[in-house]
Design an enzyme around this catalytic site. Structure first.
Site, mmCIF file in Angstrom:
data_model
loop_
_atom_site.group_PDB
_atom_site.id
_atom_site.type_symbol
_atom_site.label_atom_id
_atom_site.label_comp_id
_atom_site.label_asym_id
_atom_site.label_seq_id
_atom_site.Cartn_x
_atom_site.Cartn_y
_atom_site.Cartn_z
ATOM 1 N N LEU A 91 0.864 -1.180 0.000
ATOM 2 C CA LEU A 91 0.000 0.000 0.000
ATOM 3 C C LEU A 91 0.901 1.230 0.000
ATOM 4 O O LEU A 91 1.823 1.326 0.813
ATOM 5 C CB LEU A 91 -0.885 0.015 1.249
ATOM 6 C CG LEU A 91 -2.046 -0.983 1.270
ATOM 7 C CD1 LEU A 91 -2.767 -0.897 2.605
ATOM 8 C CD2 LEU A 91 -3.011 -0.722 0.133
ATOM 9 N N HIS A 108 -6.770 -4.926 -10.497
ATOM 10 C CA HIS A 108 -7.164 -5.753 -9.345
ATOM 11 C C HIS A 108 -7.884 -6.999 -9.847
ATOM 12 O O HIS A 108 -8.765 -6.901 -10.715
ATOM 13 C CB HIS A 108 -8.087 -4.965 -8.407
ATOM 14 C CG HIS A 108 -8.453 -5.730 -7.180
ATOM 15 N ND1 HIS A 108 -7.541 -5.998 -6.166
ATOM 16 C CD2 HIS A 108 -9.610 -6.333 -6.811
ATOM 17 C CE1 HIS A 108 -8.137 -6.719 -5.235
ATOM 18 N NE2 HIS A 108 -9.386 -6.940 -5.599
#
Length: 196
Positions: A91, A108
């Site tokens: 992240l 994703h």
């Protein structure tokens, strides 16, 4: 010509699709640098295609914020029009996202907003659903919660394992990513408008 910086952690199969697409003189984008948070296998694509690369090892920094600052500094050296997270398994710190967004996109392996997070494929199988998908999104400060650029359904077959399903999703992800870059470069998709 859209200048791209692509960030990876692993094998870089989505990256390779972009590199192959950009070999076409008509393709309106070029990867100018490839970055990684570790000594990733996908950096071999940089060598093969003659693209500069850089590594900002996460483990070399005391915390995520200082790693993010160093990564952002490297990215900015290339003055990209678009930064692509292509299997970067970290992240980004909030201030890095805020510095780059909305010119920061991610793929994703799920039909967002279904199954966000690091285990989208495993989570879809565990949920017992009959289909999942692939998505391309604008990265925001949440986890896979940014505006959706494109997405496509992928059926889950009765004998699917995490590996077989992920392999089929990756094929769709690659197509979606190349098309998204094309649409952004051609102005068909306006990231600022999408993110507002």
């Amino acid at each position: 010509m859209l200048k791209l910086v692509v960030l990876i952690s692993g094998g870089g199969s989505n990256l390779r699709s972009l590199l192959e697409a950009s070999e076409d003189a008509e393709f309106p984008a070029r990867v100018v640098a490839i970055g990684a948070d570790r000594d990733a296998d996908g950096l071999a694509h940089a060598e093969e295609f003659g693209i500069p690369s850089f590594v900002v090892p996460y483990t070399s920094y005391p915390d995520r914020e200082s790693w993010g600052d160093a990564l952002l500094e490297q990215i900015r050296l290339w003055e990209p029009d678009l930064v692509i997270l292509s299997g970067l398994m970290r992240l980004l710190p909030e201030r890095v996202v805020e510095a780059l967004s909305p010119q920061l996109i991610n793929t994703h392996p799920a039909y967002l907003p279904e199954f966000p997070g690091a285990h989208g494929v495993r989570d879809a199988l565990a949920a017992g659903v009959t289909e999942t998908g692939a998505s391309v999104i604008v990265v925001d400060t949440g986890v896979d919660s940014g505006p959706i650029i494109s997405r496509q359904r992928v059926a889950i077959l009765p004998n699917d394992t995490e590996s077989t399903l992920h392999d089929r999703i990756k094929l769709v992800e690659r197509e979606l990513l190349v098309q998204a870059v094309l649409d952004i470069a051609n102005g068909t998709i306006d990231l600022k408008e999408l993110a507002s």
